[in-house]
Design a protein around this motif. Sequence first.
Motif, PDB file in Angstrom:
ATOM      1  N   ILE A 281      54.720  58.376  36.985  1.00 39.98           N
ATOM      2  CA  ILE A 281      54.184  59.971  37.287  1.00 39.98           C
ATOM      3  C   ILE A 281      52.882  59.741  37.067  1.00 39.98           C
ATOM      4  O   ILE A 281      52.085  60.514  37.636  1.00 39.98           O
ATOM      5  CB  ILE A 281      54.952  60.721  36.342  1.00 39.98           C
ATOM      6  CG1 ILE A 281      56.411  60.952  36.948  1.00 39.98           C
ATOM      7  CG2 ILE A 281      54.316  62.205  36.320  1.00 39.98           C
ATOM      8  CD1 ILE A 281      57.226  61.977  35.904  1.00 39.98           C
ATOM      9  N   ILE A 282      52.314  59.090  36.035  1.00 37.31           N
ATOM     10  CA  ILE A 282      50.851  59.166  35.564  1.00 37.31           C
ATOM     11  C   ILE A 282      50.056  58.390  36.949  1.00 37.31           C
ATOM     12  O   ILE A 282      49.133  58.972  37.502  1.00 37.31           O
ATOM     13  CB  ILE A 282      50.459  58.442  34.342  1.00 37.31           C
ATOM     14  CG1 ILE A 282      51.094  59.379  33.300  1.00 37.31           C
ATOM     15  CG2 ILE A 282      48.971  58.202  34.205  1.00 37.31           C
ATOM     16  CD1 ILE A 282      50.920  58.663  31.815  1.00 37.31           C
ATOM     17  N   ILE A 283      50.747  57.324  37.200  1.00 35.49           N
ATOM     18  CA  ILE A 283      50.123  56.559  38.569  1.00 35.49           C
ATOM     19  C   ILE A 283      50.113  57.693  39.838  1.00 35.49           C
ATOM     20  O   ILE A 283      49.071  57.642  40.469  1.00 35.49           O
ATOM     21  CB  ILE A 283      50.915  55.367  38.855  1.00 35.49           C
ATOM     22  CG1 ILE A 283      50.628  54.307  37.555  1.00 35.49           C
ATOM     23  CG2 ILE A 283      50.285  54.525  39.945  1.00 35.49           C
ATOM     24  CD1 ILE A 283      51.489  53.121  37.612  1.00 35.49           C
ATOM     25  N   ASN A 284      51.235  58.116  40.084  1.00 36.47           N
ATOM     26  CA  ASN A 284      51.284  59.066  41.125  1.00 36.47           C
ATOM     27  C   ASN A 284      50.152  60.340  41.065  1.00 36.47           C
ATOM     28  O   ASN A 284      49.776  60.613  42.129  1.00 36.47           O
ATOM     29  CB  ASN A 284      52.768  59.718  41.245  1.00 36.47           C
ATOM     30  CG  ASN A 284      53.582  58.780  41.940  1.00 36.47           C
ATOM     31  OD1 ASN A 284      54.451  58.984  42.742  1.00 36.47           O
ATOM     32  ND2 ASN A 284      53.773  57.408  41.475  1.00 36.47           N
ATOM     33  N   GLU A 304      53.755  63.551  52.923  1.00 34.60           N
ATOM     34  CA  GLU A 304      53.576  63.273  51.511  1.00 34.60           C
ATOM     35  C   GLU A 304      54.647  62.157  50.991  1.00 34.60           C
ATOM     36  O   GLU A 304      54.481  61.542  49.954  1.00 34.60           O
ATOM     37  CB  GLU A 304      53.566  64.512  50.930  1.00 34.60           C
ATOM     38  CG  GLU A 304      52.647  64.193  49.241  1.00 34.60           C
ATOM     39  CD  GLU A 304      52.395  65.534  48.728  1.00 34.60           C
ATOM     40  OE1 GLU A 304      52.108  65.373  47.465  1.00 34.60           O
ATOM     41  OE2 GLU A 304      52.553  66.526  49.406  1.00 34.60           O
ATOM     42  N   PHE A 305      55.852  62.857  51.178  1.00 33.14           N
ATOM     43  CA  PHE A 305      57.045  62.144  50.640  1.00 33.14           C
ATOM     44  C   PHE A 305      57.248  60.845  50.896  1.00 33.14           C
ATOM     45  O   PHE A 305      57.274  59.894  49.953  1.00 33.14           O
ATOM     46  CB  PHE A 305      58.294  62.815  50.376  1.00 33.14           C
ATOM     47  CG  PHE A 305      59.623  62.327  50.143  1.00 33.14           C
ATOM     48  CD1 PHE A 305      59.805  62.188  48.859  1.00 33.14           C
ATOM     49  CD2 PHE A 305      60.581  61.499  51.161  1.00 33.14           C
ATOM     50  CE1 PHE A 305      60.991  61.375  48.452  1.00 33.14           C
ATOM     51  CE2 PHE A 305      61.533  61.071  50.641  1.00 33.14           C
ATOM     52  CZ  PHE A 305      61.919  60.734  49.176  1.00 33.14           C
ATOM     53  N   ILE A 306      57.125  60.694  52.039  1.00 29.86           N
ATOM     54  CA  ILE A 306      57.223  59.250  52.683  1.00 29.86           C
ATOM     55  C   ILE A 306      55.979  58.345  52.182  1.00 29.86           C
ATOM     56  O   ILE A 306      56.219  57.200  51.812  1.00 29.86           O
ATOM     57  CB  ILE A 306      57.275  59.428  54.265  1.00 29.86           C
ATOM     58  CG1 ILE A 306      58.683  60.007  54.766  1.00 29.86           C
ATOM     59  CG2 ILE A 306      57.109  57.801  54.898  1.00 29.86           C
ATOM     60  CD1 ILE A 306      58.756  60.081  56.098  1.00 29.86           C
ATOM     61  N   ALA A 307      54.840  58.937  52.240  1.00 28.45           N
ATOM     62  CA  ALA A 307      53.752  58.031  51.701  1.00 28.45           C
ATOM     63  C   ALA A 307      53.950  57.680  50.251  1.00 28.45           C
ATOM     64  O   ALA A 307      53.694  56.284  49.851  1.00 28.45           O
ATOM     65  CB  ALA A 307      52.304  59.041  52.065  1.00 28.45           C
ATOM     66  N   MET A 308      54.239  58.609  49.466  1.00 26.80           N
ATOM     67  CA  MET A 308      54.233  58.223  48.003  1.00 26.80           C
ATOM     68  C   MET A 308      55.431  57.264  47.673  1.00 26.80           C
ATOM     69  O   MET A 308      55.600  56.727  46.804  1.00 26.80           O
ATOM     70  CB  MET A 308      54.349  59.717  47.309  1.00 26.80           C
ATOM     71  CG  MET A 308      52.946  60.603  47.332  1.00 26.80           C
ATOM     72  SD  MET A 308      51.635  59.492  46.823  1.00 26.80           S
ATOM     73  CE  MET A 308      51.848  59.278  45.260  1.00 26.80           C
ATOM     74  N   SER A 309      56.672  57.565  48.613  1.00 31.59           N
ATOM     75  CA  SER A 309      57.468  56.462  48.406  1.00 31.59           C
ATOM     76  C   SER A 309      57.288  55.256  48.580  1.00 31.59           C
ATOM     77  O   SER A 309      57.749  54.171  48.018  1.00 31.59           O
ATOM     78  CB  SER A 309      58.738  57.218  49.297  1.00 31.59           C
ATOM     79  OG  SER A 309      59.106  58.202  49.036  1.00 31.59           O
ATOM     80  N   MET A 310      56.260  54.867  49.705  1.00 27.15           N
ATOM     81  CA  MET A 310      55.947  53.652  50.224  1.00 27.15           C
ATOM     82  C   MET A 310      55.275  53.114  48.950  1.00 27.15           C
ATOM     83  O   MET A 310      55.273  51.866  48.549  1.00 27.15           O
ATOM     84  CB  MET A 310      55.259  53.849  51.406  1.00 27.15           C
ATOM     85  CG  MET A 310      56.099  53.944  52.615  1.00 27.15           C
ATOM     86  SD  MET A 310      57.584  52.716  52.948  1.00 27.15           S
ATOM     87  CE  MET A 310      58.946  53.795  52.288  1.00 27.15           C
ATOM     88  N   VAL A 311      54.150  53.877  48.470  1.00 24.40           N
ATOM     89  CA  VAL A 311      53.497  53.496  47.174  1.00 24.40           C
ATOM     90  C   VAL A 311      54.444  53.077  46.100  1.00 24.40           C
ATOM     91  O   VAL A 311      54.095  52.048  45.551  1.00 24.40           O
ATOM     92  CB  VAL A 311      52.592  54.493  46.968  1.00 24.40           C
ATOM     93  CG1 VAL A 311      51.748  54.493  45.636  1.00 24.40           C
ATOM     94  CG2 VAL A 311      51.362  54.798  47.902  1.00 24.40           C
ATOM     95  N   ASN A 312      55.406  53.852  45.707  1.00 21.75           N
ATOM     96  CA  ASN A 312      56.125  53.576  44.453  1.00 21.75           C
ATOM     97  C   ASN A 312      57.110  52.612  44.769  1.00 21.75           C
ATOM     98  O   ASN A 312      57.545  51.773  44.009  1.00 21.75           O
ATOM     99  CB  ASN A 312      56.966  54.872  44.177  1.00 21.75           C
ATOM    100  CG  ASN A 312      56.031  55.894  43.527  1.00 21.75           C
ATOM    101  OD1 ASN A 312      55.046  55.694  42.979  1.00 21.75           O
ATOM    102  ND2 ASN A 312      56.443  57.225  43.836  1.00 21.75           N
TER     103      ASN A 312
END
Length: 367
Positions: A281-284, A304-312
């Motif tokens: 969560i801190i990284i996000n 936004e959800f897809i982009a952050m999912s790819m990052v995670n």
Amino acid sequence: MPDTSDMLIFWSVVMLRFFIPLFIPIYPLPAVIACLILDMVDQTIFQLFTSLPLEGYQSYDKALDNYYLAITYLSTMRNWSNLFAFKISRFLFYYRLVGAALFELTHLRGLLFIFPNTFEYFFIFYEAIRLKWNPIVLTKNKLITATALIWIFIKLPQEYWIHIAQLDTTDWIRANPSNALILIGWALFLLGMAWLLLRDLPPMKSGLSFAADPVPVIQRERFEQETKISFPAVNSSKKFFDNALFEKIMLVSLLSIIFAQILPGVRSTNLQLAIGMAILIIINTALSHWFARRGTHWRSIIQEFIAMSMVNLGIILLFDFLLPRYDGSINLFSTLFFVLLLTLNVTLYDRYRTMHVRSQEAVDSGK
């Protein structure tokens, strides 16, 4: 081993319980009622149409209940214009979430009575009012009274009946049909209390407001002026470690601990899981601030959800690659599930909390 048809039915129900709550921010009351109905009938579906063992049903059911309640709570940030009602709902939600986590860790049924799910029915009450009135007409006294009535006369008896006495209403009435009169009298009493509570509200508006407003509408003093709040960019100038960050960590950590009790192959302790979720969560959050400083704006919450999912996902795959080199490992399936759960809740939280903050600012500026 369960046959194919059993697993097809099981996963169909589970997928419905995961996807229907996603409509709550857009269609609050219909979607919540759909979740309630599915929650009531899923065990019956499993009993009638499958031969699956249901020993772990209680934990499975509570985990999915808290998943949809979390989305329900996050939707109040997006939709609720009555800020005092929001504060009550936030307390009720976290009170129940803590109780649910304690129940999963201890399996003491009494905890579900001590920490009743008043939030769910309070949400339904608010959204039912919104069908015909602007919820801003609900005063603090009315909201507190409604909360007390729901807590004392609906949820405490229900939680006792289900989790302490472990009785079945159908069997109870079948054993003595006159018991139905008790339920009828109880329902009439609740209707009378509701009438006393709402009898002095202003005239109802025409039509029914099933869909949520695209953005919150705040009506100011005397209900004369409306201010529509547009969705702003993330404010990267505010301090990084704030209440929002701690709330996200608490929300996702508690949900993860609850789901960890039903997912196979989870090897981490609850503390390790909470720490891992906090780090992600801190990284996000750091990435969100970085994007904001660069002027990046998400066109939609799905983007936004897809982009952050790819990052995670990239972070998790990196850990999966590196840990074996240091005699460590992770269960990739369980980890990916927790990451998607985290990403969904953090994405909704960040988007809807911004709306909520602007709603508060609009109210404050109108005073």
